[in-house]
Design a protein around this motif. Structure first.
Motif, PDB file in Angstrom:
ATOM      1  N   LYS A   4       0.850  -1.187   0.000  1.00  0.00           N
ATOM      2  CA  LYS A   4       0.000   0.000   0.000  1.00  0.00           C
ATOM      3  C   LYS A   4       0.881   1.231   0.000  1.00  0.00           C
ATOM      4  O   LYS A   4       1.897   1.273   0.690  1.00  0.00           O
ATOM      5  CB  LYS A   4      -0.901  -0.064   1.239  1.00  0.00           C
ATOM      6  CG  LYS A   4      -1.489   1.212   1.689  1.00  0.00           C
ATOM      7  CD  LYS A   4      -2.291   1.019   2.973  1.00  0.00           C
ATOM      8  CE  LYS A   4      -2.275   2.309   3.740  1.00  0.00           C
ATOM      9  NZ  LYS A   4      -3.099   2.316   4.904  1.00  0.00           N
ATOM     10  N   GLU A   5       0.499   2.222  -0.759  1.00  0.00           N
ATOM     11  CA  GLU A   5       1.232   3.487  -0.778  1.00  0.00           C
ATOM     12  C   GLU A   5       0.992   4.223   0.546  1.00  0.00           C
ATOM     13  O   GLU A   5      -0.134   4.283   1.028  1.00  0.00           O
ATOM     14  CB  GLU A   5       0.742   4.371  -1.930  1.00  0.00           C
ATOM     15  CG  GLU A   5       1.131   3.852  -3.300  1.00  0.00           C
ATOM     16  CD  GLU A   5       2.628   3.979  -3.569  1.00  0.00           C
ATOM     17  OE1 GLU A   5       3.246   4.975  -3.135  1.00  0.00           O
ATOM     18  OE2 GLU A   5       3.178   3.072  -4.201  1.00  0.00           O
ATOM     19  N   VAL A   6       2.055   4.723   1.133  1.00  0.00           N
ATOM     20  CA  VAL A   6       1.921   5.519   2.349  1.00  0.00           C
ATOM     21  C   VAL A   6       2.675   6.824   2.177  1.00  0.00           C
ATOM     22  O   VAL A   6       3.669   6.894   1.449  1.00  0.00           O
ATOM     23  CB  VAL A   6       2.448   4.773   3.601  1.00  0.00           C
ATOM     24  CG1 VAL A   6       1.608   3.570   3.915  1.00  0.00           C
ATOM     25  CG2 VAL A   6       3.900   4.395   3.459  1.00  0.00           C
ATOM     26  N   THR A   7       2.195   7.832   2.866  1.00  0.00           N
ATOM     27  CA  THR A   7       2.862   9.129   2.793  1.00  0.00           C
ATOM     28  C   THR A   7       3.940   9.213   3.874  1.00  0.00           C
ATOM     29  O   THR A   7       3.936   8.429   4.834  1.00  0.00           O
ATOM     30  CB  THR A   7       1.850  10.271   3.022  1.00  0.00           C
ATOM     31  OG1 THR A   7       1.371  10.180   4.372  1.00  0.00           O
ATOM     32  CG2 THR A   7       0.699  10.201   2.030  1.00  0.00           C
ATOM     33  N   LYS A   8       4.807  10.168   3.731  1.00  0.00           N
ATOM     34  CA  LYS A   8       5.849  10.390   4.723  1.00  0.00           C
ATOM     35  C   LYS A   8       5.220  10.742   6.075  1.00  0.00           C
ATOM     36  O   LYS A   8       5.680  10.302   7.117  1.00  0.00           O
ATOM     37  CB  LYS A   8       6.776  11.510   4.258  1.00  0.00           C
ATOM     38  CG  LYS A   8       7.994  11.713   5.110  1.00  0.00           C
ATOM     39  CD  LYS A   8       8.931  12.736   4.499  1.00  0.00           C
ATOM     40  CE  LYS A   8      10.173  12.866   5.322  1.00  0.00           C
ATOM     41  NZ  LYS A   8      11.124  13.819   4.741  1.00  0.00           N
TER      42      LYS A   8
END
Length: 137
Positions: A4-8
């Motif tokens: 899954k894409e996660v943000t900083k």
């Protein structure tokens, strides 16, 4: 398992701080994940269901295999308790302090595991507390 894409920012919120990592490095016990409300309430995912009992509620907890006899009185300390050693996203509905000072968790929010203390148990609990106070004197 899917990636899954996660943000900083998401990583920053879910990753232990440098201070926590340093304490772990030298063997100090540090609670993680962080808790809000002065350490009394765990920070939870948004989709956690509502529970039947609030913190401070007096309850009966199943503490053994005998469905008739193995119940102990206690008080709800926390909703959605999570031990730092448990797998990520694993929670117990309640952390409870029993009247004998043990702290346990309820693995499910169902009557077979945890139920509200009834008035006759309140009377028995108060009498027992009075006797314990007299013994300590």
């Amino acid at each position: 398992m899917m990636a899954k894409e996660v943000t900083k920012e998401e990583l920053k919120l879910s990753f232990p701080t440098a201070e926590v990592l340093q304490k772990w490095k030298v063997g100090q016990d540090v609670e993680w994940p962080p808790r809000d409300n002065a350490g009394l309430k765990p920070i939870l995912p948004d989709d956690m269901p509502a529970l039947r009992f609030e913190s401070g509620t007096r309850v009966l907890c199943r503490t053994g295999p005998d469905v008739e006899k193995d119940w102990s009185l206690g008080t709800i300390l926390l909703q959605w308790y999570r031990d730092p050693k448990w797998p990520e996203d694993s929670y117990a509905p309640y952390k409870i302090r029993l009247d004998d000072e043990r702290e346990i968790f309820a693995p499910a929010d169902i009557e077979q595991v945890i139920k509200r203390e009834l008035p006759e148990e309140l009377d028995a609990s108060a009498a027992k507390a009075d006797i314990n106070q007299e013994i300590k004197k």
